[in-house]
Every structure is written in C-alpha cells, then in structure tokens.
Scaffold this motif. Sequence first.
Motif, PDB file in Angstrom:
ATOM      1  N   TYR A  79       0.825  -1.096  -0.020  1.00 39.88           N
ATOM      2  CA  TYR A  79      -0.095  -0.109   0.039  1.00 39.88           C
ATOM      3  C   TYR A  79       1.009   1.252   0.014  1.00 39.88           C
ATOM      4  O   TYR A  79       0.304   2.266   0.143  1.00 39.88           O
TER       5      TYR A  79
ATOM      6  N   ASN B 111      -0.975   4.664  -0.015  1.00 39.55           N
ATOM      7  CA  ASN B 111      -1.038   5.419   1.268  1.00 39.55           C
ATOM      8  C   ASN B 111      -0.234   6.979   0.989  1.00 39.55           C
ATOM      9  O   ASN B 111      -0.871   7.947   1.732  1.00 39.55           O
TER      10      ASN B 111
ATOM     11  N   TYR C 210      -9.544   7.889  10.553  1.00 38.63           N
ATOM     12  CA  TYR C 210      -9.047   7.843   9.244  1.00 38.63           C
ATOM     13  C   TYR C 210      -9.179   8.950   8.164  1.00 38.63           C
ATOM     14  O   TYR C 210      -9.795   9.857   9.053  1.00 38.63           O
TER      15      TYR C 210
ATOM     16  N   SER D 262       0.349   2.421   6.467  1.00 37.43           N
ATOM     17  CA  SER D 262       0.011   1.217   6.876  1.00 37.43           C
ATOM     18  C   SER D 262       1.163   0.423   7.302  1.00 37.43           C
ATOM     19  O   SER D 262       1.253  -0.345   8.342  1.00 37.43           O
ATOM     20  N   HIS D 263       2.375   0.648   6.589  1.00 40.32           N
ATOM     21  CA  HIS D 263       3.256  -0.124   6.844  1.00 40.32           C
ATOM     22  C   HIS D 263       4.064   0.095   8.291  1.00 40.32           C
ATOM     23  O   HIS D 263       4.955  -0.440   9.049  1.00 40.32           O
TER      24      HIS D 263
ATOM     25  N   GLY E 297       1.703   1.108  10.630  1.00 41.44           N
ATOM     26  CA  GLY E 297       0.647   1.115  11.483  1.00 41.44           C
ATOM     27  C   GLY E 297       0.337  -0.453  11.686  1.00 41.44           C
ATOM     28  O   GLY E 297       1.216  -1.051  12.224  1.00 41.44           O
ATOM     29  N   TYR E 298      -0.709  -0.813  11.313  1.00 44.40           N
ATOM     30  CA  TYR E 298      -1.020  -2.339  11.317  1.00 44.40           C
ATOM     31  C   TYR E 298      -1.048  -3.083  10.103  1.00 44.40           C
ATOM     32  O   TYR E 298      -1.325  -4.333  10.146  1.00 44.40           O
TER      33      TYR E 298
ATOM     34  N   PRO F  59      -0.820  -4.723   6.119  1.00 44.38           N
ATOM     35  CA  PRO F  59      -1.620  -4.636   4.936  1.00 44.38           C
ATOM     36  C   PRO F  59      -2.780  -5.379   5.117  1.00 44.38           C
ATOM     37  O   PRO F  59      -3.747  -5.538   4.353  1.00 44.38           O
TER      38      PRO F  59
ATOM     39  N   GLY G  95      -7.287  -3.600   6.378  1.00 41.61           N
ATOM     40  CA  GLY G  95      -5.778  -3.732   5.994  1.00 41.61           C
ATOM     41  C   GLY G  95      -5.256  -2.687   5.207  1.00 41.61           C
ATOM     42  O   GLY G  95      -6.010  -2.241   4.285  1.00 41.61           O
ATOM     43  N   GLY G  96      -4.136  -1.851   5.341  1.00 36.44           N
ATOM     44  CA  GLY G  96      -3.644  -0.901   4.231  1.00 36.44           C
ATOM     45  C   GLY G  96      -4.142   0.343   4.703  1.00 36.44           C
ATOM     46  O   GLY G  96      -4.138   1.434   3.962  1.00 36.44           O
ATOM     47  N   SER G  97      -4.788   0.603   5.981  1.00 35.48           N
ATOM     48  CA  SER G  97      -5.141   1.870   6.421  1.00 35.48           C
ATOM     49  C   SER G  97      -4.173   2.918   6.820  1.00 35.48           C
ATOM     50  O   SER G  97      -3.286   2.483   7.349  1.00 35.48           O
ATOM     51  N   VAL G  98      -4.440   4.077   6.348  1.00 40.52           N
ATOM     52  CA  VAL G  98      -3.755   5.058   6.787  1.00 40.52           C
ATOM     53  C   VAL G  98      -4.331   5.444   8.178  1.00 40.52           C
ATOM     54  O   VAL G  98      -5.622   5.729   8.161  1.00 40.52           O
TER      55      VAL G  98
END
Length: 157
Positions: free
Chosen positions: A32, A36, A85, A129-130, A132-133, A135, A143-146
């Motif tokens: 992502y 992101n 978000y 996301s990398h 955070g939580y 992918p 998954g993949g959330s900013v």
Amino acid sequence: MKYLLSTIFVMTLFISCTSDAGLERIPEIKDYTVQNEKEITDYIAKNKLTAQRTSSGLYYVINEPGTGTQPTSTSNVTVAYKGYYTDGKIFDQSKDTGISFGLNQVIKGWTEGIPYFKAGGSGILLIPSHLGYGPLPYNGIPGGSVLIFDVKLLSVN
C-alpha cells in the motif's frame, strides 16, 4: 503389469498432492506504499496542514512543541489521543487524562513519531499502513489503512 499399476498409483498420488483441491489459498499481501502516500498528501493538502515527512514515510505536524522532557523511542509516556481515518471516522480515542505505555510496545508510527514532541506538546501523526497495522485487517482496522492521530504528550514517565 505390476510395473504399470505401480506407475499409475505413483502418478495418481503425485497429481493429488499437487492439486489445489481442498487447500485454502493464502491471500496475496498488497503493498500500500504508493496508495498511502497519495492518501496522506491529499489529506494534508485538503486540510492545509504543514507537515514534515520522515524517511520512513511518517508525516507529523507539530501544533505545540512542548517544553518538558523529550522522549526516546524506548520511553514510557502518557498520551491523550484521537485516532481516525482520512475520512474522519474515529476508530479509537483516549480519555483526556491519557494512557501510559512504553513507546517500544506500540505501532512503529508512534514509536517514531511521539519523540518529535516534548512533554506538553501536541500535534498530528499521519501514519502509513507499513508503520501502523500493515496490509491485513487488525482488530476492526481494515488492512492498508492510513491512520491519523491527534496527540498530546502529557508526560514522559
């Protein structure tokens, strides 16, 4: 004849072992990073923020730098925060009195970002996301959330 039956048995065994029948597929892990980055920079522009970008891809805004102790990535801190978000939907929020934790026990975006503030400081962390939580979905976070956090560093304990 014996050789033919043995060959058929071995081929059947080989074919059945290489078949996907009955096996669950492992989902492909999506990267992502580019998505992101665009989502964060669009959010910054839309909200007219003055943000700094680190080499890891974390963005931060210092609204109030603070005057107290500056934590390190292994400090124990007390932070009041609101997590949401880019669409504004809140996914987590502390009480005004904050919560205490070790910066080595949280997501990478917090471990890296909170030390930009001194005690009494506040601002925003915009976390790809990398940092955070990741992918894949995690505790209700897609998954993949900013992730965006309004943070106030109450104290370095």
